[in-house]
Design an enzyme around this catalytic site. Structure first.
Site, PDB file in Angstrom:
ATOM      1  N   GLN A  78      -6.215 -10.231 -24.416  1.00 23.62           N
ATOM      2  CA  GLN A  78      -5.043 -10.809 -23.716  1.00 23.62           C
ATOM      3  C   GLN A  78      -3.937 -10.750 -24.234  1.00 23.62           C
ATOM      4  OE1 GLN A  78      -6.142 -14.492 -21.619  1.00 23.62           O
ATOM      5  NE2 GLN A  78      -3.999 -14.631 -20.697  1.00 23.62           N
ATOM      6  N   PHE A  79      -3.107  -9.384 -23.981  1.00 23.10           N
ATOM      7  CA  PHE A  79      -1.708  -9.347 -24.632  1.00 23.10           C
ATOM      8  C   PHE A  79      -0.657 -10.303 -24.230  1.00 23.10           C
ATOM      9  CE2 PHE A  79      -0.888  -7.069 -20.625  1.00 23.10           C
ATOM     10  CZ  PHE A  79       0.496  -7.238 -20.490  1.00 23.10           C
ATOM     11  N   THR A  80      -0.912 -10.846 -23.044  1.00 21.98           N
ATOM     12  CA  THR A  80       0.187 -11.965 -22.534  1.00 21.98           C
ATOM     13  C   THR A  80       0.160 -13.260 -23.623  1.00 21.98           C
ATOM     14  OG1 THR A  80      -1.630 -13.173 -21.236  1.00 21.98           O
ATOM     15  CG2 THR A  80       0.064 -11.346 -20.185  1.00 21.98           C
TER      16      THR A  80
END
Length: 149
Positions: A78-80
């Protein structure tokens, strides 16, 4: 590396409507990778995830680790987690590692966790649009950042 760790009684991840990973009692870990992350951060977060004493003992106190209870783990990229909303209304993701680097570290962490947890590890699909569901047990949710450990 940054991780959101949730103690769950069950969790699953779907891609295109199909389940690609599912667990029962254990941890759902959402993982973000920073550009400066490497082997040191990978080892540190791996140890913290498997040894954090966040499961109840016979007296109901958080005193047992994922390893000690024989629990399962669902790891989802989850790069967010590295989103920055300081300027404007649209998040910036410049704090996240480039996809090739992030994928390599995500896959290395997956392999290490599978070794440590005797294969009781499921994953999402890196870079895919995923739907993650969970039943948070507690609820217990923790945030780990290797820059702060």
């Amino acid at each position: 590396m940054r991780a959101v760790i949730q103690r769950v009684s069950s969790s699953e991840v779907k891609v295109g409507g199909e389940i690609v990973g599912t667990i029962q009692r254990g941890l759902l870990v959402l993982l973000g990778v920073a550009p400066t992350d490497g082997e040191q951060e990978l080892e540190l977060i791996c140890k913290k995830i498997i040894s954090a004493r966040i499961f109840p003992d016979e007296d109901g106190k958080m005193n047992l680790s994922l390893q000690e209870i024989g629990g399962e783990l669902l790891l989802v990229s989850q790069f967010t987690l590295y989103a920055d909303l300081k300027k404007g209304k649209r998040p910036s993701f410049t704090g996240a590692a480039e996809p090739d680097k992030a994928k390599a570290l995500y896959e290395q962490l997956t392999a290490r966790l599978k070794e440590e947890l005797k294969g009781k590890v499921q994953t999402g699909i890196f870079g895919a649009k995923m739907q993650v569901s969970l039943v948070n047990d507690g609820p217990v949710t923790l945030v780990l950042d290797t820059k702060e450990l």
